[in-house]
Design an enzyme around this catalytic site. Structure first.
Site, PDB file in Angstrom:
ATOM      1  N   ASP A   1       0.824  -1.220   0.000  1.00 23.68           N
ATOM      2  CA  ASP A   1       0.000   0.000   0.000  1.00 23.68           C
ATOM      3  C   ASP A   1       0.855   1.266   0.000  1.00 23.68           C
ATOM      4  OD1 ASP A   1      -1.966  -1.977   0.495  1.00 23.68           O
ATOM      5  OD2 ASP A   1      -1.919  -1.583   2.652  1.00 23.68           O
TER       6      ASP A   1
ATOM      7  N   GLU B   1     -11.137  -1.165  -4.040  1.00 28.33           N
ATOM      8  CA  GLU B   1     -10.551  -0.375  -2.948  1.00 28.33           C
ATOM      9  C   GLU B   1      -9.494   0.575  -3.501  1.00 28.33           C
ATOM     10  OE1 GLU B   1      -9.067  -3.520  -0.507  1.00 28.33           O
ATOM     11  OE2 GLU B   1      -7.387  -3.991  -1.846  1.00 28.33           O
TER      12      GLU B   1
END
Length: 283
Positions: free
Chosen positions: A12, A171
């Site tokens: 991420d 997402e």
């Protein structure tokens, strides 16, 4: 530049530029059920040699409302202060510091967005600041929630929250602006899947409405053993007009999976009509 750009397991990655320096804020990976508890920061002036600034936020000592699941940090500077938006216990918090290297302290003493505030998962925050200085917050798994932030950077009007669910969206919303066009990018499929990838849509406004899904930006390259490419961030190189980079995670090579990931950085290009060209992932 060689990939991965960081040692160990990270995911991420949020890549941002402050002045002439790149800063990377990743999830600390390699834990079952993504149960990490700390965030670290890294800096570089050339995307090759990275300085590890150590732990900048630790849930155990710095956050009173969460103990685990430290995911998906996102950083932004505002009026000389640095804000770190992050996931913890499937809620979204915000911390503040006087330096991009921290230490960061909890700005609210409570989540900015509670885990049950809206349908789906309240994870994966990102802040985009427009040319006029107005900040916007994006988040959500299952749907992309979007709202203007107040100037204090730690509050917003719930009545102004918009929700979008682009085709294929899962997402990790991320927004950039180029030549007056806003690009909303997101990750498709599950981060545990080799088919985790990035796609995008465009709009004339930072809160949409967003047009139809235009194309995939980044996907696996099985010939190179590169799998699970997603949860990205994009920056323009300091001092450049149109030189862009994309940071993302992929399954660690060799033997990685959805909880053993590594951070890569590659070039991002646009075509003559403003479309995003498919990224070539590299080793």
């Amino acid at each position: 530049m060689s990939n991965p750009v960081l040692p160990g397991f990270t995911a991420d990655p949020h890549l941002v530029v402050y002045g002439d320096t790149y800063w990377l804020y990743p999830t600390t990976d390699g834990f079952d059920d993504w149960s990490g508890t700390r965030f670290r920061a890294y800096s570089s002036t050339d995307l090759t040699r990275w300085t590890d600034h150590g732990v900048i936020l630790d849930l155990a000592t710095d956050i009173t409302w969460a103990d685990a699941y430290a995911w998906a940090p996102a950083a932004v500077e505002r009026d000389g202060r640095y804000y770190l938006y992050f996931c913890a216990e499937r809620a979204i918090g915000v911390a503040v510091a006087d330096s991009p290297a921290g230490p960061f302290r909890d700005a609210l003493g409570a989540p900015l967005i509670a885990a049950d505030a809206y349908p789906d998962q309240m994870i994966d925050p990102m802040v985009f600041v427009d040319d006029d200085g107005r900040p916007y917050l994006y988040w959500g798994q299952g749907a992309s929630y979007q709202v203007p932030l107040h100037d204090d950077m730690v509050s917003f009007d719930p009545a102004r929250v918009r929700v979008h669910t682009p085709e294929g969206y899962n997402e990790a919303s991320f927004v950039i602006k180029r030549d007056g066009v806003y690009y909303l990018m997101w990750s498709e499929n599950d981060t545990r899947s080799a088919d985790y990838r990035v796609a995008y849509a465009t709009s004339g406004h930072p809160l949409g409405p967003w047009g139809a899904r235009r194309d995939v930006v980044l996907a696996k390259d099985e010939a190179q053993g590169i799998l699970g490419t997603g949860h990205h961030s994009v920056v323009r190189a300091p001092g450049s007009d149109d030189d862009w980079f994309i940071a993302y995670h992929r399954f660690a090579i060799p033997g990685g999976d959805g909880t053993h990931r590594e951070t890569a950085v590659d070039r991002l290009h646009f075509t003559g009509d403003g479309a995003i060209a498919r990224v070539t992932p590299t080793r």
